[in-house]
Design an enzyme around this catalytic site. Structure first.
Site, PDB file in Angstrom:
ATOM      1  N   CYS A   1     -44.173 -81.079  39.290  1.00 53.84           N
ATOM      2  CA  CYS A   1     -43.297 -80.667  40.385  1.00 53.84           C
ATOM      3  C   CYS A   1     -43.150 -79.155  40.417  1.00 53.84           C
ATOM      4  CB  CYS A   1     -41.909 -81.301  40.217  1.00 53.84           C
ATOM      5  SG  CYS A   1     -41.913 -83.083  40.318  1.00 53.84           S
TER       6      CYS A   1
ATOM      7  N   SER B   1     -33.745 -89.436  33.722  1.00 52.12           N
ATOM      8  CA  SER B   1     -34.628 -88.541  32.978  1.00 52.12           C
ATOM      9  C   SER B   1     -33.922 -88.179  31.673  1.00 52.12           C
ATOM     10  CB  SER B   1     -34.925 -87.281  33.802  1.00 52.12           C
ATOM     11  OG  SER B   1     -35.663 -87.612  34.956  1.00 52.12           O
ATOM     12  N   LEU B   2     -34.230 -88.917  30.640  1.00 49.89           N
ATOM     13  CA  LEU B   2     -33.524 -88.768  29.359  1.00 49.89           C
ATOM     14  C   LEU B   2     -34.224 -87.736  28.470  1.00 49.89           C
ATOM     15  CD1 LEU B   2     -31.212 -89.869  27.553  1.00 49.89           C
ATOM     16  CD2 LEU B   2     -32.869 -91.535  26.660  1.00 49.89           C
TER      17      LEU B   2
ATOM     18  N   GLU C   1     -42.461 -79.375  48.223  1.00 52.26           N
ATOM     19  CA  GLU C   1     -43.630 -80.199  47.907  1.00 52.26           C
ATOM     20  C   GLU C   1     -43.325 -81.688  47.991  1.00 52.26           C
ATOM     21  OE1 GLU C   1     -45.560 -79.219  44.217  1.00 52.26           O
ATOM     22  OE2 GLU C   1     -44.902 -77.134  44.370  1.00 52.26           O
TER      23      GLU C   1
ATOM     24  N   GLY D   1     -35.951 -80.655  42.715  1.00 56.01           N
ATOM     25  CA  GLY D   1     -34.523 -80.786  42.954  1.00 56.01           C
ATOM     26  C   GLY D   1     -33.927 -82.018  42.301  1.00 56.01           C
TER      27      GLY D   1
END
Length: 345
Positions: free
Chosen positions: A331, A212-213, A88, A157
């Protein structure tokens, strides 16, 4: 077979020479590659040479399988690779320029509980050309809408788990011989691989690095992100500091807001302590619910209250406007729905 868009200008020049063609053919080919032309559109190239290329190289490594257009103008594309794998990408139109969010893997191994991308696990890495083809296709498709100005590596991913192809993609998309998107208009997101975060600066990446925490303590982060068992939040922030020291580029903290879990007053204090002295901005993203996750987003009022508390504590933060939520916005959702429909059918 490889795709022609895997090659930079130097590699393309060597390729055409190895096939007995004059070097200037490389520039002719690159023009068609950037336009995402089919071989039928290579009208300035000798037909005999085109026939030779067809035997060994794809002109278009991705084809569109379907798309969903959201009410806000975002377009989610489902592509099919030459081997049949699905992936995507999302076109995000803005007044300040159009972004494309690309995928870098088929599936994902990171196992974040709120993410649809990893529902079926990781199948394979995408090549640099397959990542680039997403941009080239969408740039061609949206030409009348202004094309593509910015790249966000935040699709399915983990870019830094596919590091070599990610770096080559960045160089290809940034090249003046290609689509020529400026380095500062490229953003790479990671859920946390400290060594690779530091490698980015050494390999010349001066775009935006986003972490990305999603939780400010190891204890909480381990509950929602499998990778948290391997890398502490302190090691991640230290890697961000090194990236900033090497590049002078402010880093971004991506923080998905999960109602009642990571949006409390205590979380404000933990974030304040963790990010102290780091040149960063926090993007607060209300959770986009997926089919296989029971977590819930906070209310709009709660999200903005949390944001206000962060800013009052000296942490720069904004609530990010969600786009494409009515177009399988998270996603992996469009792919997963397609796969499930095929299985049922």
């Amino acid at each position: 077979m490889k795709a022609l868009c895997e090659f930079d200008m130097s590699e393309l020049t060597e390729l055409v020479k190895s096939l007995g063609q004059p070097p200037y053919r490389a520039k002719q080919l690159m023009k068609h590659i950037v336009a995402y032309d089919s071989y039928d559109e290579y009208t300035d190239i000798p037909k005999a040479f085109i026939s030779r290329l067809k035997e060994e190289f794809y002109d278009r490594p991705l084809v569109e399988k379907t798309r969903v257009v959201a009410s806000d103008g975002a377009v989610r594309y489902l592509f099919q690779a030459a081997d049949g794998d699905l992936l995507e990408s999302v076109f995000l139109p803005h007044s300040y320029g159009n972004s494309v969010c690309v995928s870098c893997q088929v599936g994902c191994a990171m196992g974040c509980v709120f993410c649809a991308s990893g529902h079926y696990g990781l199948k394979r890495d995408l090549s640099a050309g397959e990542i680039l083809a997403q941009v080239l296709y969408i740039a061609r498709d949206t030409r009348t809408a202004g094309g593509v100005n910015k790249i966000v590596m935040m699709g399915s991913g983990s870019p830094l788990a596919n590091y070599d192809n990610t770096i080559k993609f960045v160089r290809l998309v940034n090249s003046s011989d290609g689509i020529n998107i400026g380095m500062r208009s490229i953003s790479i997101s990671t859920c946390g691989i400290p060594k690779r975060m530091e490698d980015l600066a050494e390999d010349g990446f001066t775009g935006t690095l986003s972490l990305s925490l999603h939780a400010a303590t190891d204890e909480k982060r381990k509950q929602i992100m499998k990778i948290a068992s391997h890398h502490s939040v302190q090691s991640l922030v230290q890697a961000l500091r090194k990236f900033f020291d090497a590049t002078g580029r402010r880093v971004v903290i991506e923080y998905i807001l999960i109602g009642g879990f990571n949006d409390t007053a205590a979380d404000v204090e933990e974030l304040k302590k963790l990010l102290k002295g780091l040149c960063c901005h926090v993007n607060l993203i209300p959770l986009n619910p997926t089919e296989n996750c029971d977590l819930k987003p906070p209310t709009k009022k709660q999200a903005y209250s949390f944001c206000d508390k962060l800013n009052a504590a000296g942490v720069s933060a904004t609530v990010r406007r969600s786009m494409g939520s009515d177009a399988a916005g998270a996603c992996g959702q469009l792919k997963n729905r397609t796969v499930e429909a095929k299985r049922r059918g």
